[in-house]
Scaffold this active site. Structure first.
Site, PDB file in Angstrom:
ATOM      1  N   LYS A  52       9.539   4.497  -6.636  1.00 26.93           N
ATOM      2  CA  LYS A  52       8.441   4.233  -7.532  1.00 26.93           C
ATOM      3  C   LYS A  52       7.371   5.363  -7.022  1.00 26.93           C
ATOM      4  CE  LYS A  52       6.024   0.769 -10.242  1.00 26.93           C
ATOM      5  NZ  LYS A  52       5.775  -0.626 -10.285  1.00 26.93           N
ATOM      6  N   ASP A  53       6.936   5.258  -5.866  1.00 32.36           N
ATOM      7  CA  ASP A  53       5.908   5.977  -5.545  1.00 32.36           C
ATOM      8  C   ASP A  53       6.556   7.798  -5.559  1.00 32.36           C
ATOM      9  OD1 ASP A  53       3.929   4.159  -4.821  1.00 32.36           O
ATOM     10  OD2 ASP A  53       4.670   3.792  -2.751  1.00 32.36           O
ATOM     11  N   SER A  65       0.035  -7.341   0.492  1.00 28.77           N
ATOM     12  CA  SER A  65      -0.425  -6.563  -0.613  1.00 28.77           C
ATOM     13  C   SER A  65      -0.904  -7.711  -1.483  1.00 28.77           C
ATOM     14  CB  SER A  65       0.453  -5.746  -1.264  1.00 28.77           C
ATOM     15  OG  SER A  65       0.877  -4.539  -0.040  1.00 28.77           O
ATOM     16  N   HIS A  71      -1.813  -4.659   5.896  1.00 31.60           N
ATOM     17  CA  HIS A  71      -0.589  -5.486   6.323  1.00 31.60           C
ATOM     18  C   HIS A  71      -0.582  -6.754   6.767  1.00 31.60           C
ATOM     19  CE1 HIS A  71       1.347  -1.399   5.221  1.00 31.60           C
ATOM     20  NE2 HIS A  71       2.466  -1.772   5.852  1.00 31.60           N
TER      21      HIS A  71
END
Length: 430
Positions: A247-248, A223, A219
């Site tokens: 999405k995860d 990313s 963080h």
């Protein structure tokens, strides 16, 4: 990393406002995973394996806690206590199979996560610390998995403990005392089970703590992304929630479905038949082999068969540990200014046609009997493995001519040469 365009946390409910003043935990979670943490808009599904790693860790901790309530760390009854879990405990068979196959799920996800980092240059500045923390997690995971494999006290558990701890005896002067300390004696017995059970219970919580540091280290710089270009502005990012949580969530659903199929229909497919036989110190299995996720390192260990300056056994031990610790120096071995392998044509060839097949060959040889031609093949693959990181990668960084990089993440996503806000808006209107 500071994102001035991130939406700040503003609680509206009086209770949440009071909690935010006294213990700002919701603010911390929001800034870490919600709209307060923008992420690059071009992340592909390979970036989902970080969440899958966390899911696998939670599965292992929860199922491990339940198993620990019924397991007896005593060489006389350890095997029978596992059978008691399988036969008498309500849903014990399911909990044990989930925990046993969960280790394979965890390692599969971790290895894919690592290969993604290797290909897209996630180990390069400014994310070196995140890479190093990830390798620490790998080492802790390997230690936890090895100790857990010993606990059922089957034939492969006993002889695996004897062989692997026996490797330390190859180290001059301190090797034998280390081995005796690990086993709690001169052979695997009650003391070994007690030590391994205690450490196997403790280390997952240590892994969880290092995972927090790993996420923290990610963080701070933000990313990485598939093109390896730094974020230029708000047009390059989207909030982590709801875009990447959705999405995860899709990836978690798919993986859990496949994992459920493995547990319910093929629960013993990844296990070894000898481990369903009680441990017998007087009967050596014909083929002692660790779990599949250790096979590449086991192949490197067995690749040394001739004494050269040092005994072959010591050379194998050193090479096995070096194959892992070598990755700690990767940020400084690869000096190319370009992160992503997508824009490094020479690196990409050696990665897909050199390193990846090499690791699979080592894995195959590690699970094969210690005989020809597997030994010769593992020797060749081990030579290439070390050459790739110590020789090929530094040379590529110096002589390679990378492809032109996009001006920004948005320019790459929208396939436009100009990624200014006006151009982005015009592209969206089209």
């Amino acid at each position: 990393m500071s994102f001035p365009w991130a939406k700040p946390y503003e609680p509206t409910h009086p209770l949440m406002q009071w909690l935010d003043q006294k213990l700002p935990l919701p603010r911390f979670v929001y800034n870490a995973t919600g709209g307060g943490y923008p992420v690059p808009r071009n992340l592909n599904f390979f970036w989902n394996f970080g969440v899958l790693n966390g899911m696998a860790l939670v599965i292992q901790i929860v199922t491990g806690l339940v198993l620990a309530m019924h397991y007896a760390a005593n060489s006389g009854i350890a095997f029978n206590s596992v059978e008691h879990i399988m036969r008498d405990v309500n849903a014990g068979w399911l909990i044990r199979y989930v925990h046993m196959n969960g280790a394979s799920l965890f390692f599969t996800s971790v290895y894919i996560h690592m290969f993604r980092g290797l290909y897209y240059g996630s180990y390069k500045a400014p994310r070196e610390m995140a890479w190093l923390m990830g390798l620490v997690i790998l080492l802790l995971l390997m230690a936890t998995a090895f100790m857990g494999y010993v606990l059922p006290w089957g034939q492969m558990s006993f002889w695996g403990a004897k062989v692997i701890t026996g490797l330390f005896s190859a180290i001059p002067l301190v090797g034998e005392p280390i081995r005796t300390w690990l086993l709690g004696g001169y052979a695997p017995d009650n003391a070994t089970l007690n030590r391994f059970f205690a450490l196997h219970y403790l280390l997952p919580f240590v892994i969880a703590a290092v995972v927090v540091l790993h996420i923290w280290a990610i963080h701070i710089p933000g990313s990485n992304n598939p093109i390896g270009v730094d974020v230029k502005g708000p047009q390059d990012t989207v909030p982590f929630h709801p875009f990447y949580t959705a999405k995860d969530g899709f990836s978690v659903a798919v993986v859990l479905t496949l994992f459920a199929a493995l547990v319910l229909f093929f629960p013993n497919a990844l296990g070894h038949p000898d481990n369903y036989v009680p441990a017998n110190p007087l009967s050596t299995p014909a083929h002692i082999v660790p779990e599949w996720y250790f096979w590449p390192f086991y192949a490197i260990l067995r690749a040394f068969t001739v004494d050269f300056i040092l005994p072959a056994k010591l050379l194998g031990v050193l090479a096995m540990f070096t194959s892992i610790f070598l990755l700690f120096f990767l940020p400084w071995l690869d000096t190319s200014p370009v992160r992503s392998g997508t824009y490094r044509p020479l690196f990409r060839k050696f990665f897909w046609f050199g390193l990846v097949p090499c690791v699979f060959v080592l894995g195959y040889c590690g699970g094969a009997p210690a005989e020809q031609p597997y030994i010769v093949i593992s020797q060749i693959a081990a030579i290439y493995y070390f050459a790739h990181f110590l020789i090929i990668l530094p040379i590529i960084a110096r002589i390679e001519k990378p492809l032109p990089l996009p001006t920004s993440i948005t320019a790459s996503v929208l396939c436009v040469p100009d990624a200014s806000p006006d151009a982005v808006d015009a592209q969206r209107r089209k």
